[in-house]
Write a protein that holds these residues in place. Structure first.
Motif, PDB file in Angstrom:
ATOM      1  N   LYS A 204      78.936  48.268  34.978  1.00 51.80           N
ATOM      2  CA  LYS A 204      79.110  46.325  34.814  1.00 51.80           C
ATOM      3  C   LYS A 204      79.104  46.200  36.332  1.00 51.80           C
ATOM      4  N   CYS A 205      78.985  46.842  37.325  1.00 52.12           N
ATOM      5  CA  CYS A 205      79.488  46.301  38.749  1.00 52.12           C
ATOM      6  C   CYS A 205      78.279  46.579  39.624  1.00 52.12           C
ATOM      7  N   LYS A 206      77.814  44.958  40.764  1.00 54.08           N
ATOM      8  CA  LYS A 206      76.663  44.535  40.882  1.00 54.08           C
ATOM      9  C   LYS A 206      76.916  45.363  42.491  1.00 54.08           C
ATOM     10  N   ASN A 207      78.074  46.436  42.558  1.00 62.90           N
ATOM     11  CA  ASN A 207      78.403  46.381  44.238  1.00 62.90           C
ATOM     12  C   ASN A 207      78.321  48.058  44.169  1.00 62.90           C
ATOM     13  N   LYS A 255      72.670  46.432  38.235  1.00 64.02           N
ATOM     14  CA  LYS A 255      72.428  46.034  40.030  1.00 64.02           C
ATOM     15  C   LYS A 255      71.355  45.033  39.829  1.00 64.02           C
ATOM     16  N   ASN A 257      69.940  43.391  37.371  1.00 57.90           N
ATOM     17  CA  ASN A 257      69.597  42.810  36.945  1.00 57.90           C
ATOM     18  C   ASN A 257      67.705  42.540  36.264  1.00 57.90           C
TER      19      ASN A 257
END
Length: 334
Positions: A204-207, A255, A257
């Motif tokens: 769960k890392c957006k980057n 990432k 969504n």
């Protein structure tokens, strides 16, 4: 157990800077080696003239190398083989259907090395076979943990080690017998990814993965399509598919969504994981991420697909015509 840790875009950028700082030193090394061994100083001079990372990033605001790694994760290949006469050949290639020859010529123009040729009736490939160009120019540009699929990460690891051994043999640091022994062993290892070899993807890392990598991977493995949801109702969709990369697709899902979960698909006896969405809200956010950033023929598909999403959503006849035209374009350019 083998592990490769996933990295953030920031970490990747730092490593790229470090690689670039070493580039001039490496190129001076190869130039000196060529001259000392009475080989080709012309090739050494050509290596010096090849584009820097800064020049490669022109037209790639999300980083060329990240985009290139994503493309390679999807459609690239590293391999090495020994001929019957005992000589070794090292090859890096990117393969595409003939209708996407535009992408291969783009790579040749951008990297200023390599060749493009037909690979059968329906496919072509961009490739680099010169071991010095591979060793001193291409490989140093890749950051640590550049590849996010298990197959490509393992393949690259074996290729990188093998090429290093080959160059040591060429500079007489090891004997020919030792070189051949090591290379045959690595060649055998490279044929199959060990079950305990893992690429760890951050949870769960957006980057992660980086946007540049995702654009390149989408260039290879993404699909922008129109799906018949019900009678006379075509909807816009985006999808990615991979055989053994559920965790990677989950990372992409988080990432971007995307609410729909990664699913297992089957066709005949072939299974693969698939991430797809037809959500209007999600696609509204995806369009600006990919539009005008794809480099191959898919750029035309994405442009028409995105324009129809904005102007013709809900217009069955207009979307049906577009769907037909896109399919015909692929057939006529194959």
């Amino acid at each position: 157990m083998f592990f490769l840790n996933g990295q953030s875009a920031r970490e990747g950028s730092t490593l790229l800077v470090q690689k670039e700082q070493n580039r001039c030193f490496l190129q001076n090394q190869v130039f000196a080696w060529f001259c000392t061994n009475q080989s080709s100083p012309k090739l050494a001079l050509n290596l010096r003239q090849m584009p820097s990372l800064q020049r490669l990033n022109v037209g790639h605001p999300d980083n060329f190398i990240n985009w290139f790694c994503g493309l390679i994760d999807g459609d690239g290949n590293f391999y090495f083989t020994q001929s019957q006469k005992g000589s070794w050949t090292f090859v890096f290639k990117v393969s595409q259907p003939n209708y996407n020859l535009k992408l291969l010529t783009y790579l040749k123009k951008k990297l200023k090395c390599g060749s493009v040729k037909k690979a059968g009736k329906k496919a072509s490939q961009y490739y680099i076979k010169n071991p010095e160009v591979l060793f001193y120019y291409l490989l140093p540009k890749f950051p640590a943990h550049a590849f996010l699929t298990r197959k490509k990460a393992w393949q690259f690891s074996c290729f990188q080690k093998a090429l290093d051994i080959y160059m040591q043999g060429k500079t007489n640091k090891i004997s020919v017998h030792e070189r051949n022994l090591f290379l045959k062993n690595l060649q055998q290892q490279s044929k199959e990814v060990p079950l305990d070899f893992k690429v760890q993807h951050p949870n769960k890392c957006k980057n992660y993965p980086s946007l540049g990598w995702l654009i390149g991977f989408t260039e290879a493995e993404g699909s922008f399509y129109l799906n018949l949801k019900k009678e006379k109702c075509l909807v816009h969709g985006v999808s990615w598919g991979q055989k053994d990369e559920k965790e990677l697709l989950e990372a992409i899902r988080f990432k971007l969504n995307i609410q729909v979960k990664v699913s297992l698909s089957k066709k005949n006896q072939f299974f693969w994981y698939k991430l797809s969405t037809t959500s209007i809200q999600t696609i509204e956010k995806l369009v600006p991420l990919f539009e005008k950033k794809i480099k191959g023929i898919k750029a035309v598909e994405v442009r028409k697909w995105a324009r129809s999403f904005r102007k013709d959503r809900g217009n069955y006849e207009a979307l049906k015509k577009l769907q037909y035209n896109l399919r015909q374009a692929k057939k006529h350019t194959s």
